[in-house]
Motif scaffolding. Structure first.
Motif, PDB file in Angstrom:
ATOM      1  N   TYR A  31      54.423  11.705 -17.156  1.00 44.97           N
ATOM      2  CA  TYR A  31      53.057  12.201 -17.039  1.00 44.97           C
ATOM      3  C   TYR A  31      52.993  13.645 -16.529  1.00 44.97           C
ATOM      4  O   TYR A  31      52.284  14.476 -17.112  1.00 44.97           O
ATOM      5  CB  TYR A  31      52.217  11.281 -16.151  1.00 44.97           C
ATOM      6  CG  TYR A  31      51.776  10.019 -16.863  1.00 44.97           C
ATOM      7  CD1 TYR A  31      50.871  10.063 -17.918  1.00 44.97           C
ATOM      8  CD2 TYR A  31      52.277   8.780 -16.485  1.00 44.97           C
ATOM      9  CE1 TYR A  31      50.468   8.905 -18.581  1.00 44.97           C
ATOM     10  CE2 TYR A  31      51.884   7.618 -17.141  1.00 44.97           C
ATOM     11  CZ  TYR A  31      50.978   7.687 -18.185  1.00 44.97           C
ATOM     12  OH  TYR A  31      50.589   6.544 -18.844  1.00 44.97           O
ATOM     13  N   GLN A  34      53.505  16.316 -19.187  1.00 41.33           N
ATOM     14  CA  GLN A  34      52.465  16.553 -20.198  1.00 41.33           C
ATOM     15  C   GLN A  34      51.515  17.679 -19.796  1.00 41.33           C
ATOM     16  O   GLN A  34      50.838  18.256 -20.648  1.00 41.33           O
ATOM     17  CB  GLN A  34      51.663  15.263 -20.440  1.00 41.33           C
ATOM     18  CG  GLN A  34      52.491  14.056 -20.800  1.00 41.33           C
ATOM     19  CD  GLN A  34      53.545  14.346 -21.858  1.00 41.33           C
ATOM     20  OE1 GLN A  34      53.235  14.788 -22.969  1.00 41.33           O
ATOM     21  NE2 GLN A  34      54.812  14.095 -21.507  1.00 41.33           N
ATOM     22  N   GLY A  35      51.483  17.977 -18.497  1.00 44.09           N
ATOM     23  CA  GLY A  35      50.582  19.032 -18.041  1.00 44.09           C
ATOM     24  C   GLY A  35      49.137  18.695 -18.357  1.00 44.09           C
ATOM     25  O   GLY A  35      48.679  17.570 -18.142  1.00 44.09           O
ATOM     26  N   THR A  36      48.420  19.658 -18.904  1.00 46.13           N
ATOM     27  CA  THR A  36      47.007  19.462 -19.253  1.00 46.13           C
ATOM     28  C   THR A  36      46.807  19.113 -20.723  1.00 46.13           C
ATOM     29  O   THR A  36      45.674  19.007 -21.194  1.00 46.13           O
ATOM     30  CB  THR A  36      46.197  20.721 -18.922  1.00 46.13           C
ATOM     31  OG1 THR A  36      46.747  21.842 -19.655  1.00 46.13           O
ATOM     32  CG2 THR A  36      46.259  21.025 -17.429  1.00 46.13           C
ATOM     33  N   ARG A  37      47.899  18.928 -21.446  1.00 42.11           N
ATOM     34  CA  ARG A  37      47.790  18.619 -22.875  1.00 42.11           C
ATOM     35  C   ARG A  37      47.277  17.197 -23.086  1.00 42.11           C
ATOM     36  O   ARG A  37      47.660  16.280 -22.356  1.00 42.11           O
ATOM     37  CB  ARG A  37      49.154  18.753 -23.549  1.00 42.11           C
ATOM     38  CG  ARG A  37      49.714  20.167 -23.572  1.00 42.11           C
ATOM     39  CD  ARG A  37      51.148  20.181 -24.055  1.00 42.11           C
ATOM     40  NE  ARG A  37      52.026  19.484 -23.117  1.00 42.11           N
ATOM     41  CZ  ARG A  37      53.325  19.272 -23.335  1.00 42.11           C
ATOM     42  NH1 ARG A  37      53.883  19.672 -24.456  1.00 42.11           N
ATOM     43  NH2 ARG A  37      54.042  18.643 -22.420  1.00 42.11           N
ATOM     44  N   PRO A  38      46.449  16.992 -24.079  1.00 39.49           N
ATOM     45  CA  PRO A  38      46.001  15.623 -24.378  1.00 39.49           C
ATOM     46  C   PRO A  38      47.150  14.792 -24.934  1.00 39.49           C
ATOM     47  O   PRO A  38      48.036  15.308 -25.630  1.00 39.49           O
ATOM     48  CB  PRO A  38      44.903  15.829 -25.433  1.00 39.49           C
ATOM     49  CG  PRO A  38      45.234  17.144 -26.072  1.00 39.49           C
ATOM     50  CD  PRO A  38      45.838  17.980 -24.990  1.00 39.49           C
ATOM     51  N   VAL A  39      47.158  13.506 -24.605  1.00 41.51           N
ATOM     52  CA  VAL A  39      48.190  12.602 -25.116  1.00 41.51           C
ATOM     53  C   VAL A  39      47.780  12.128 -26.507  1.00 41.51           C
ATOM     54  O   VAL A  39      46.752  11.473 -26.669  1.00 41.51           O
ATOM     55  CB  VAL A  39      48.381  11.394 -24.168  1.00 41.51           C
ATOM     56  CG1 VAL A  39      49.407  10.425 -24.739  1.00 41.51           C
ATOM     57  CG2 VAL A  39      48.811  11.877 -22.789  1.00 41.51           C
ATOM     58  N   LYS A  40      48.564  12.468 -27.505  1.00 37.69           N
ATOM     59  CA  LYS A  40      48.225  12.124 -28.888  1.00 37.69           C
ATOM     60  C   LYS A  40      49.082  10.991 -29.447  1.00 37.69           C
ATOM     61  O   LYS A  40      48.649  10.257 -30.327  1.00 37.69           O
ATOM     62  CB  LYS A  40      48.369  13.365 -29.774  1.00 37.69           C
ATOM     63  CG  LYS A  40      47.393  14.484 -29.413  1.00 37.69           C
ATOM     64  CD  LYS A  40      47.541  15.678 -30.335  1.00 37.69           C
ATOM     65  CE  LYS A  40      46.532  16.771 -29.991  1.00 37.69           C
ATOM     66  NZ  LYS A  40      46.664  17.949 -30.877  1.00 37.69           N
TER      67      LYS A  40
END
Length: 276
Positions: A31, A34-40
Motif C-alpha cells: 500500500y 502505491q502512493g497517491t495513485r488509484p488502484v486499478k
C-alpha cells in the motif's frame, strides 16, 4: 478493480491463472508503494486462505505458511536456531506492523534491507511456490534474484517457507545497525547460526543484508571459523575480505561505512549466537 478474498488455495490459484491481480497479505509494503495513485488492478487477499497462516512442525522440519505474520513468528514455540529470526521479527517496524506484515511478504518485496532474509538464509530456507500446475520449491538464495526481482512467474503464489530439521543445540543471533534503535531501515545487518562443541564453532552460517543487491552467505568466512573459538573470530575478521559484497551509498550510509562496521556486526552476532 475487484477485491478478491478466497478461502481456499485452489480458489486463489484459479484467480491468479485467470488474470493478473496484485497479491496482498498485510499490505505493509504494497500500500505505501502505491502512493497517491488509484488502484486499478484487482487485489487478491491471501490472508483468509485456510491453512496459510500457520507455523507447523513437519517430518522434514518446519513450515511457515505464507500468511504468517511477524508476530506469529515471535510467539511461536521454535528451537533456539530460530532465535535470530525472532530477533529480526522484533526489529520489523512497530508492533502494529508486526501484527499485519508477513514474513513471506518481506521476501517477495525483495528489498536488499529485508530483515527476514539473512536469518532465513542461515536456516537453509526453501520457498514453496504453488500454481494450478502444481507445487515447486526453490532455495531462498535463488528465489530472490535482485532488487525487487524474485523467481515467481505469473499465475504463481508463494505458499510457504520450508526450514529443514535443526538440532536442539543449534544457536543463532541477529544484529541490525540503523540510524536509531527502533522503526528504522537497516544500514547493515548480520545473522548467524552455529553449534558450539567443546568451546569451538561448528557449522557456522553467516549471512549479511543491506550490503549487496541480495543478502548473501559468507561461505569463505564460515569455513575459516570452523573449529575456532568465538573469541578467535576477531583476528580472522580483521583480515577477512568481503569482495562479493557491493554496498551502495545512500541516505542511510556510505558503502565504505557499511563495510567498515560489518566486522563489528559479525563479531557481535557470533557472540550473541554462541553465548546469548
Amino acid at each position: 478493480m475487484t477485491y478478491l478474498a478466497p478461502t481456499t488455495l485452489n480458489e486463489a490459484l484459479a484467480a491468479l491463472s485467470a488474470g493478473a491481480p496484485s497479491v496482498i497479505a498485510g499490505g505493509t509494503d504494497w500500500y505505501p508503494a502505491q502512493g497517491t495513485r488509484p488502484v486499478k488492478r484487482d487485489l487478491l487477499d491471501v490472508t483468509r486462505i485456510e491453512g496459510l497462516r500457520a507455523i507447523t512442525r513437519t517430518d522434514s522440519g518446519w513450515r511457515i505458511g505464507a500468511a504468517s505474520t511477524w508476530s506469529d513468528i515471535i510467539r511461536a514455540d521454535l528451537p533456539r536456531a530460530f532465535d535470530g529470526l525472532k530477533a529480526a521479527a522484533r526489529e520489523v517496524g512497530s508492533v502494529q506492523i508486526q501484527n499485519a506484515g508477513t514474513i513471506v511478504g518481506n521476501l517477495c518485496n525483495a528489498s536488499p534491507a529485508a530483515d527476514g532474509v539473512p536469518p532465513l538464509l542461515c536456516l537453509d530456507a526453501q520457498v514453496e511456490i504453488g500454481s494450478i500446475f502444481g507445487i515447486r520449491t526453490v532455495p531462498l538464495e535463488e528465489f530472490i534474484m535482485g532488487v525487487r526481482q524474485i523467481d515467481l512467474a505469473q499465475g504463481e503464489l508463494v505458499t510457504a517457507i520450508l526450514i529443514p530439521k535443526t538440532t536442539d543445540t543449534r544457536r543463532s543471533g541477529f544484529v541490525k545497525l540503523g540510524a536509531r534503535k527502533y522503526l528504522v531501515i537497516s544500514i547493515a545487518m548480520v545473522a548467524v547460526t552455529c553449534e558450539i562443541e567443546n568451546g569451538v564453532l561448528r557449522k557456522a552460517r553467516i549471512a549479511v543484508g543491506a550490503c549487496s543487491p541480495v543478502a548473501q552467505r559468507l561461505h569463505a568466512l564460515e569455513a575459516a571459523l570452523e573449529g575456532k573459538s568465538p573469541e578467535a573470530a576477531a583476528p580472522l575478521l580483521q583480515i577477512a575480505e568481503f569482495s562479493q559484497l557491493a554496498p551502495i551509498d545512500d541516505v542511510r550510509g556510505s558503502g565504505v561505512y557499511r563495510l567498515d562496521v560489518l566486522r563489528a556486526l559479525i563479531s557481535r552476532a557470533l557472540m550473541e549466537a554462541a553465548y546469548g
